[in-house]
Motif scaffolding. Structure first.
Motif: not given
Length: 621
Positions: A50-58, A385-386
């Motif tokens: 879930s933490d990766l899924a919230r990362d738009t860059e990822f 990246v943010q």
């Protein structure tokens, strides 16, 4: 570290994949067995953390790499069939391989005979060869990514290692340790990987299959990574003496510290492996592995004499004195001092040129995200990246960094790149047809604010529902923009005007101006209403709503009757005949005194049309 929930079992993902069971957990998420309802077949469904899924860059990088991997078709590659998102889940659908991972094979069966180890390595290299020919570098060749089933050896997760940055791995030391065990020296030192990096990792897998041990074990990722860069690669025969010397040489070449000393790609490594295998006898290939027997502790054995040993025993001298714990203290002290030197050396390297060293952050503000990430990584630093809004910076360019340009940053820490998403704008939601309460919530949820709320008649929107907004739905606005709402009072009531007796055109114009529609019934004759005028209307009075209809009946005028010839008839007969046809009869006597009592003239010529009820004068003489 999987953050996916067991409750996924039984869930339908993307309205297509019914999750049936849990297979495994990994650094990127969890793998499930799922039924593809569209094709009626089972697949392996990888659900991202879930933490990766919230990362738009990822997620963006994951999509690109998944598409690249999907183009790779080979019998030794696990096929990627689909990728997508469903609510908070980012998923990847892959070919389901029934069998064991190479990790399980090593744990349960290693050390393997040379033939079996070389056969498995052959399948791995065939998969990597296909990837290298397609321009793909795996970057994360490890036992967990090799599956062995009825269909043979298959390699999975092509391209996904590129999608996972170091930032996404540092949260789980076990995951990083598992990856670090198979990293090439150039990946550790420079974060760069090419085909020779995959060759290095494949060589480590061959070593592990032959020995059942990792080439560079360790308790921390830094310790393992340090050994890859500065350690000496052991030979498989050091652990398993039955490993043939040619296989030792093959492993040594594949795992050379300098990439230039390795085979250039998986295809070259595969040719060398097959040449070595062809040169071995069946006995050497199938020999049961024999692991080296660990030497007993000093206090449990007598030191043997070896050829070339400098140890001498005097024939006349006293026998050696038995060793005691007190005599071992100097040895322990020496070992401790050596250990401290090693730790100090490693620490010095780690905090200078090693992963804990400091590097100045390059200036990347204003650069495109891809260029900025590459610039920072080439400087030896990691990136995170943010996405931020900016009224001035173009979308996709770096707005700011933390630390700033020129500031020192440890290699283990990430440089935060704030990348512009462009100006902060929100679409006005479509509110027509919603209640006022729902409209207020939708406006607030869209980061806008409710402006004036007014009421107005609307012919198409029911009372109490939103009829329109200013700005209109779908338009892009700054946050906090006021949205004015018009709530419908329903259709506007209209007083029906009386248009009876009016000419048809005048009546229609008057009703249309009032917002009413005009329909017509059959025309009727009328003795009292002129032709073309309105005889009647329905409804005749009261209230309607705009758009309602009023029906008009228009006069055709009176009924016309053919006038008969009555000249020559007696006055009585003439009158009776005309009255029977509906005419009024008026009698005149031109000679004042009738002589013949006979009609000598009529005011309407015989055979002509006259309105029924009109008067016809007859002259009697």
């Amino acid at each position: 570290m999987s953050t996916t929930a067991p409750s996924l079992i039984g869930r339908t993902v993307d309205r297509r994949y019914v999750v049936r069971g849990h297979l495994a957990d990994g650094g990127m998420g969890s793998v499930y067995v799922a039924l593809d309802q569209r094709l009626d077949r089972e697949v392996a469904l990888k659900i991202m953390r879930s933490d990766l899924a919230r990362d738009t860059e990822f997620v963006a990088r994951f999509r690109r790499e998944a598409r690249s991997a999907a183009r790779l078709t080979h019998p030794n590659v696990v096929a990627v069939t689909d990728q997508g998102e469903d609510e908070q889940y980012v998923f990847l659908a892959m070919e389901l391989v029934r069998g064991r991972t190479l990790r399980e094979v090593i744990r349960q069966d290693a050390p393997l005979p040379a033939r079996e180890a070389l056969d498995i390595a052959d399948g791995i290299l065939q998969a990597l060869q296909a990837a290298h020919r397609a321009g793909l570098v795996h970057r994360d060749v490890k036992p967990e990514n090799v599956l062995i089933g009825d269909s043979g050896v298959k390699v999975t997760d092509f391209g996904l290692a590129r999608a996972v940055t170091t930032d996404t791995l540092t949260g789980d030391s076990d995951v990083l340790l598992g990856t670090a065990a198979y990293l090439s020296p150039e990946q550790v030192e420079r974060g760069r990987a090419d085909e020779r990096s995959d060759v290095y990792s494949a060589g480590l897998l061959l070593f592990e299959m032959l020995t059942g041990e990792k080439a560079f074990p360790g308790d921390s990722p830094i310790h393992v990574a340090y050994q890859h860069v500065h350690g000496t690669m052991p030979a498989p025969s050091d652990a398993v003496p039955s490993v043939p010397p040619s296989v030792d040489a093959l492993v040594a070449r594949a795992t050379a510290r300098n990439p230039d000393d390795r085979p250039a790609n998986a295809g070259d490594f595969l040719r060398e492996l097959r040449a070595v295998r062809a040169g071995l006898t069946p006995e050497a290939l199938d020999a049961a592995p024999r692991a080296s027997v660990p030497a007993p502790d000093d206090h449990e054995r007598t030191d043997p004499l070896r050829p070339g040993s400098t140890q001498q025993i005097s024939r006349s001298g006293p026998p050696p004195v038995a060793r005691t714990g007190r005599r071992r203290w100097p040895l322990f002290g020496g070992l401790l001092a050596a250990l401290l030197l090693v730790v100090g050396g490693v620490g010095g390297w780690a905090f200078t040129s090693g992963p804990l060293g400091s590097v100045d952050v390059p200036a990347v503000v204003g650069k495109q995200q891809g260029v900025a990430v590459d610039t920072v990584q080439r400087a030896g630093l990691h990136t995170k990246v943010q996405q931020v809004f900016s009224e001035t910076a173009a979308a996709g360019t770096v707005v700011s960094t933390t630390p700033g340009a020129g500031d020192g940053q440890r290699k283990t820490d990430a440089v935060v790149l704030r990348v512009s998403k462009g100006p902060e704008r929100y679409d006005v939601p479509s509110l027509v047809g919603k209640s006022e309460a729902d409209a207020r919530r939708a406006i607030t949820d869209a980061h806008l604010k409710v402006g004036s709320v007014t009421q107005a008649y609307d012919e198409s929107t029911p009372s109490g529902q939103v009829a329109s907004t200013i700005p209109s739905g779908g338009s892009s606005q700054k946050p906090g923009t006021a949205v004015d709402v018009v709530v419908s009072k329903g259709k506007q009531p209209v007083t029906v005007p009386d248009v009876t007796g009016s000419p048809k055109s005048d009546a229609e114009q008057q009703l249309t101006a009032a917002g009413l529609k005009v329909t017509y019934g059959p025309e009727q004759n009328s003795d009292s209403v002129a032709k073309g005028d309105v005889i009647s209307q329905s409804p005749s009075d009261g209230n309607l709503f705009k758009g309602d209809s009023v029906q008009l009946v228009v006069s055709k005028g009176p009924v016309m009757v053919t006038v008969p010839k009555v000249v020559g008839k007696s006055p009585g007969d003439a009158k009776a005949e005309l009255e029977q046809l509906g005419f009024q009869v008026k009698t005149t006597y031109p000679l004042l005194v009738p002589v013949l009592f006979q009609v000598q003239g009529q005011s309407v010529d015989a055979g002509s049309q006259a309105p029924k009820g009109s008067t016809i004068t007859i002259d009697v003489v």
